[in-house]
Design a protein around this motif. Structure first.
Motif, PDB file in Angstrom:
ATOM      1  N   SER A 116      -1.432  14.741-114.573  1.00  0.00           N
ATOM      2  CA  SER A 116      -1.547  15.749-113.510  1.00  0.00           C
ATOM      3  C   SER A 116      -0.371  15.636-112.560  1.00  0.00           C
ATOM      4  CB  SER A 116      -2.836  15.544-112.699  1.00  0.00           C
ATOM      5  OG  SER A 116      -3.954  15.513-113.547  1.00  0.00           O
ATOM      6  N   PHE A 117       0.148  16.741-112.152  1.00  0.00           N
ATOM      7  CA  PHE A 117       1.191  16.727-111.117  1.00  0.00           C
ATOM      8  C   PHE A 117       1.379  18.116-110.541  1.00  0.00           C
ATOM      9  CE2 PHE A 117       3.242  16.996-115.299  1.00  0.00           C
ATOM     10  CZ  PHE A 117       3.957  18.182-115.189  1.00  0.00           C
ATOM     11  N   ARG A 118       2.090  18.154-109.439  1.00  0.00           N
ATOM     12  CA  ARG A 118       2.452  19.412-108.778  1.00  0.00           C
ATOM     13  C   ARG A 118       3.961  19.417-108.618  1.00  0.00           C
ATOM     14  NH1 ARG A 118      -1.892  20.279-109.675  1.00  0.00           N
ATOM     15  NH2 ARG A 118      -3.673  20.997-108.496  1.00  0.00           N
ATOM     16  N   ILE A 119       4.554  20.566-108.838  1.00  0.00           N
ATOM     17  CA  ILE A 119       5.984  20.688-108.571  1.00  0.00           C
ATOM     18  C   ILE A 119       6.186  21.880-107.641  1.00  0.00           C
ATOM     19  CG2 ILE A 119       8.216  21.257-109.611  1.00  0.00           C
ATOM     20  CD1 ILE A 119       7.364  19.522-111.981  1.00  0.00           C
ATOM     21  N   TYR A 120       6.991  21.668-106.605  1.00  0.00           N
ATOM     22  CA  TYR A 120       7.144  22.683-105.571  1.00  0.00           C
ATOM     23  C   TYR A 120       8.493  23.400-105.677  1.00  0.00           C
ATOM     24  CZ  TYR A 120       2.964  20.567-103.797  1.00  0.00           C
ATOM     25  OH  TYR A 120       1.688  20.119-103.703  1.00  0.00           O
ATOM     26  N   PRO A 121       8.539  24.624-105.198  1.00  0.00           N
ATOM     27  CA  PRO A 121       9.775  25.410-105.318  1.00  0.00           C
ATOM     28  C   PRO A 121      10.969  24.668-104.736  1.00  0.00           C
ATOM     29  CG  PRO A 121       7.989  26.782-104.498  1.00  0.00           C
ATOM     30  CD  PRO A 121       7.454  25.392-104.561  1.00  0.00           C
ATOM     31  N   GLY A 122      12.063  24.708-105.438  1.00  0.00           N
ATOM     32  CA  GLY A 122      13.302  24.115-104.947  1.00  0.00           C
ATOM     33  C   GLY A 122      13.494  22.648-105.290  1.00  0.00           C
ATOM     34  N   GLU A 123      12.483  22.020-105.850  1.00  0.00           N
ATOM     35  CA  GLU A 123      12.632  20.605-106.190  1.00  0.00           C
ATOM     36  C   GLU A 123      13.541  20.412-107.401  1.00  0.00           C
ATOM     37  OE1 GLU A 123       9.282  17.630-105.174  1.00  0.00           O
ATOM     38  OE2 GLU A 123       8.306  19.260-106.248  1.00  0.00           O
ATOM     39  N   LEU A 124      14.157  19.221-107.461  1.00  0.00           N
ATOM     40  CA  LEU A 124      14.921  18.839-108.641  1.00  0.00           C
ATOM     41  C   LEU A 124      14.347  17.483-109.049  1.00  0.00           C
ATOM     42  CD1 LEU A 124      18.857  18.624-108.798  1.00  0.00           C
ATOM     43  CD2 LEU A 124      17.263  17.756-110.485  1.00  0.00           C
ATOM     44  N   LEU A 157      13.236  20.782-113.578  1.00  0.00           N
ATOM     45  CA  LEU A 157      12.612  19.580-114.113  1.00  0.00           C
ATOM     46  C   LEU A 157      13.528  19.078-115.213  1.00  0.00           C
ATOM     47  CD1 LEU A 157      10.137  17.695-114.072  1.00  0.00           C
ATOM     48  CD2 LEU A 157       9.180  19.066-115.898  1.00  0.00           C
ATOM     49  N   LEU A 158      13.919  17.800-115.080  1.00  0.00           N
ATOM     50  CA  LEU A 158      15.000  17.279-115.912  1.00  0.00           C
ATOM     51  C   LEU A 158      14.558  15.982-116.570  1.00  0.00           C
ATOM     52  CD1 LEU A 158      18.396  16.977-115.948  1.00  0.00           C
ATOM     53  CD2 LEU A 158      17.862  15.443-114.084  1.00  0.00           C
ATOM     54  N   THR A 159      14.785  15.853-117.863  1.00  0.00           N
ATOM     55  CA  THR A 159      14.554  14.545-118.472  1.00  0.00           C
ATOM     56  C   THR A 159      15.898  13.960-118.874  1.00  0.00           C
ATOM     57  OG1 THR A 159      14.504  14.925-120.858  1.00  0.00           O
ATOM     58  CG2 THR A 159      12.552  15.574-119.616  1.00  0.00           C
ATOM     59  N   THR A 160      15.977  12.656-118.865  1.00  0.00           N
ATOM     60  CA  THR A 160      17.233  12.005-119.231  1.00  0.00           C
ATOM     61  C   THR A 160      16.979  10.532-119.501  1.00  0.00           C
ATOM     62  OG1 THR A 160      19.469  11.491-118.509  1.00  0.00           O
ATOM     63  CG2 THR A 160      17.781  11.537-116.819  1.00  0.00           C
ATOM     64  N   HIS A 161      17.890   9.937-120.260  1.00  0.00           N
ATOM     65  CA  HIS A 161      17.845   8.487-120.434  1.00  0.00           C
ATOM     66  C   HIS A 161      18.954   7.827-119.644  1.00  0.00           C
ATOM     67  CE1 HIS A 161      14.604   8.243-123.246  1.00  0.00           C
ATOM     68  NE2 HIS A 161      15.132   9.209-123.971  1.00  0.00           N
ATOM     69  N   ASP A 162      19.738   8.659-118.942  1.00  0.00           N
ATOM     70  CA  ASP A 162      20.859   8.139-118.183  1.00  0.00           C
ATOM     71  C   ASP A 162      20.444   8.002-116.722  1.00  0.00           C
ATOM     72  OD1 ASP A 162      23.145   7.644-116.820  1.00  0.00           O
ATOM     73  OD2 ASP A 162      24.390   8.974-118.047  1.00  0.00           O
ATOM     74  N   THR A 163      20.277   6.761-116.269  1.00  0.00           N
ATOM     75  CA  THR A 163      19.802   6.562-114.898  1.00  0.00           C
ATOM     76  C   THR A 163      20.793   7.090-113.878  1.00  0.00           C
ATOM     77  OG1 THR A 163      20.343   4.305-115.460  1.00  0.00           O
ATOM     78  CG2 THR A 163      18.070   4.769-114.898  1.00  0.00           C
ATOM     79  N   ALA A 164      22.059   7.190-114.281  1.00  0.00           N
ATOM     80  CA  ALA A 164      23.042   7.736-113.339  1.00  0.00           C
ATOM     81  C   ALA A 164      22.723   9.198-113.033  1.00  0.00           C
ATOM     82  CB  ALA A 164      24.445   7.605-113.917  1.00  0.00           C
ATOM     83  N   ASP A 165      22.231   9.934-114.023  1.00  0.00           N
ATOM     84  CA  ASP A 165      21.815  11.323-113.770  1.00  0.00           C
ATOM     85  C   ASP A 165      20.791  11.351-112.646  1.00  0.00           C
ATOM     86  OD1 ASP A 165      23.329  12.182-115.867  1.00  0.00           O
ATOM     87  OD2 ASP A 165      21.674  12.441-117.278  1.00  0.00           O
ATOM     88  N   ILE A 166      19.816  10.461-112.797  1.00  0.00           N
ATOM     89  CA  ILE A 166      18.725  10.419-111.827  1.00  0.00           C
ATOM     90  C   ILE A 166      19.250  10.041-110.449  1.00  0.00           C
ATOM     91  CG2 ILE A 166      16.581   9.229-111.232  1.00  0.00           C
ATOM     92  CD1 ILE A 166      16.238  10.898-113.635  1.00  0.00           C
TER      93      ILE A 166
END
Ligand SMILES: Nc1ncnc2c1ncn2[C@@H]1O[C@H](COP(=O)(O)OP(=O)(O)OP(=O)(O)O)[C@@H](O)[C@H]1O
Ligand SMILES: [Mg+2]
Lengths: 330, 269
Positions: free
Chosen positions: A45-53, A212-221
């Motif tokens: 469960s989660f909520r994502i709000y407008p404008g979030e990255l 909403l972004l997935t990555t394995h590169d912690t630098a991205d995060i």
């Protein structure tokens, strides 16, 4: 503020059927319905709000892509509910996907045999993008993503980095308010990665697009995301600010020392020797136990030091620690 | 719908343009295809000439059946290319079907537009020629009803074969592999439809009446058009069931197709 994505107790099980080979294999696959279940996403469960990255991270097979496929309407959830704006993605697929964009780093969503230009042109018709808007967007993306060099190259002949840039452009031409990026930096060199990151930042900051972004590169995060969600084995382990997580779990710091002479036992209170090689010694210590300056002071009183360096534990290591030790399970 | 069609035509135009890149070789290919396929009929005609007729049907009458089935199957194979396993299998196995689901357009249209094998014109031309030969050889008492029934039949046969293709493509969602047995019904069906069906053993006839009702799409209608005696003793209305059967089968195949899409699991990564 009203959430743009609402996921409630969302789960997806894959059915893995026994795969019969050989003569009549396909027929047996059709009728032999014995299967094992893979709980790819489990009660999330989660909520994502407008404008979030938001960074959505987790080890291989954690369930990230599966979540994204449910959010984009590609997969029907096994149970639970997902609502994006007023849409239920898999039910309202055709109307819903008009309003979102998606890039799957592992494969293109463009037409394999068509030149980039024609692919984009086709999207204009598919999404019914008004001509002036299309032109505006294309001109702006072309400049930022530097597409011009390969606009007339068929998608199949593009390099990975070029393809990713073309895909990013394609996902945004119709001005989606929400985009999903599944490993948009996978396999890219440092320069290409940087360019993609800058583009993501631009889209989020200048257009207010929710990402909403997935990555394995912690630098991205580290560079892009304020909030992260960590998933493993289909369960969300952490949902909150990235900085908080690092502060909380990444308390340990590292001091590398090069002594002027060899010491038999250069131990010191409140710091642990984690590596030792002749005159080079690496200590690990906790911020809350002792400050760096105090530690250095103590050391220099007892030993002669030629050189030293203090580092925070690499973010990479913090995340790995969390994955490996399941820190967040308590 | 209009939007869907306009997109479909746009996709088809792209396909056709790339296939016509080398027009001369394309024409050669189509013509040689038509000829190769035509030789089967020539061989059949030569054999038949030794016996005079087959089950009471003359060469011209069989040519009408044969030409119609070839023409329709060729049309279908061209229009429904996207549902052919060669094209559709990889979509499901590699997970590129995802990309269709991401587009705000009808999925069926996108699959139709994903491939259009223009080369099938070879079979279409061959069918047409054989049909024309049939027209010149057979003695048909042409009434308005009979004339109008021909295009209706073509439409029905295309739908009929198309349903089989859609059905076959849908099974890929589960089997992931080509379901060879389906070729018995598609390619086998079009083969069977080229002959007056009463010449076949009962088991085959039953298969193509009740499992895959091909008999209602060529043999029975042609009995009406040619005004032939009906050795199977079927009521007259069976000659006119073609539209009903074709449309129901198509409807069913689309239902199954929708069900399959819902069960699509995508692939990892
Ligand atoms: N189409 C599928 N059919 C069967 N099992 C699948 C399918 N897709 C994913 N899985 C399984 O579901 C689990 C979650 O996979 P998913 O692709 O969501 O992980 P992920 O977090 O995206 O991993 P990665 O970082 O490697 O991309 C894995 O165990 C995977 O093997
Ligand atoms: Mg993934």
């Amino acid at each position: 503020m009203e959430a743009i994505i609402k996921a409630d107790r969302l789960s997806k099980d894959y059915k893995i059927y026994k795969d019969h080979k050989g003569y009549l294999g396909a027929l047996r696959n059709l009728f032999d319905r014995r299967f094992t279940l893979v709980h790819a996403v489990n009660d999330v469960s989660f909520r994502i709000y407008p404008g979030e990255l938001i960074g959505y991270i987790g080890p291989n097979g954690a369930g990230k892509s599966t979540t994204i496929k449910m959010l984009t309407g590609l997969l029907v959830p096994t149970s639970g509910e997902v609502q994006v704006n007023e849409f239920i993605p898999w039910k309202d697929r055709k109307d819903y996907v008009k309003h979102i964009g998606a890039v799957f780093g592992q494969r293109t969503t463009l037409w394999w045999d068509l030149p980039v230009r024609d692919s984009l042109e086709l999207l204009k018709h598919i999404y019914e993008i008004p001509s002036d808007r299309f032109k505006q967007n294309l001109d702006s993306f072309r400049a930022i993503l530097e597409l011009d060099a390969f606009m007339d190259t068929p998608v199949r002949s593009l390099s990975l980095g070029q393809r990713m840039r073309a895909d990013l452009c394609a996902a945004l031409l119709h001005d989606p308010k929400l985009i999903f990026l599944d490993e948009p930096t996978i396999g890219l060199d440092v320069v290409a990665k940087q360019r993609v990151r800058e583009f993501i930042q631009f889209i989020n900051a200048k257009r207010g697009t929710t990402i909403l972004l997935t990555t394995h590169d912690t630098a991205d995060i580290a560079k892009l995301c304020k909030r992260i969600m960590i998933i493993d084995h289909g369960k969300i382990l952490y949902d909150g600010e990235f900085d908080e997580l690092i502060k909380y779990y990444g308390g340990s710091r590292v001091l590398s020392v090069e002594f002027a002479e060899f010491y038999q036992d250069p131990t010191i209170d409140q710091a642990k020797i984690i590596q030792r090689d002749g005159v080079n010694v690496i200590y690990s210590f906790k911020r809350e136990d002792i400050s760096a300056s105090k530690l250095i002071h103590q050391l220099s009183e007892k030993y002669r030091i030629r050189d030293l360096e203090v580092q925070d534990q690499a973010i990479e290591d913090v995340i790995r620690d969390i994955y490996e030790n399941q820190l967040l399970y308590n | 719908m209009r939007r869907n069609l306009s997109l479909l035509f746009r996709l088809l135009r792209i396909q056709i343009r790339s296939q016509l890149q080398y027009p001369a070789s394309f024409v050669m290919e189509v013509l040689s295809q038509a000829m190769i396929l035509g030789f089967f009929f020539v061989a059949f005609a030569v054999t038949l000439s030794q016996f005079g007729d087959i089950g009471g049907w003359t060469l011209g009458e069989v040519a009408l059946l044969w030409g119609l089935a070839e023409f329709s199957f060729g049309m279908m194979d061209m229009i429904f290319s996207g549902f052919d396993y060669d094209a559709f299998g990889p979509l499901v196995i590699k997970g590129t079907f995802d990309q269709l689901l991401l587009r705000p357009v009808n999925i069926t249209m996108q699959v139709l537009g994903s491939r259009f094998v223009l080369r099938r014109l070879g079979k279409i031309i061959e069918g047409l020629i054989i049909f024309i030969i049939g027209l010149s050889l057979a003695n048909v008492d042409w009434t308005l009803g009979r004339i109008l029934y021909i295009p209706v039949l073509i439409f029905c046969q295309v739908l009929f074969f198309g349903s089989l293709f859609i059905f076959g493509a849908t099974t890929t969602f589960w089997t992931k592999e080509r379901l060879e047995i389906l070729n018995v019904f598609t390619y086998g069906g079009s083969e069977i439809m080229s002959y007056p069906m009463h010449i076949f053993p009962r088991a085959i006839r039953l298969l193509f009446s009740f499992v895959v009702p091909a008999i209602f799409l060529s043999y029975f209608p042609m009995v009406y058009i040619l005004d032939k005696p009906n050795p199977l003793n079927m009521p007259v209305f069976t000659s006119f069931l073609a539209p009903f059967i074709a449309i129901s089968m198509f409807w069913l195949s689309l239902k199954f197709w929708r069900f399959g899409i819902k069960n699509y699991q995508s692939t990892g990564s």
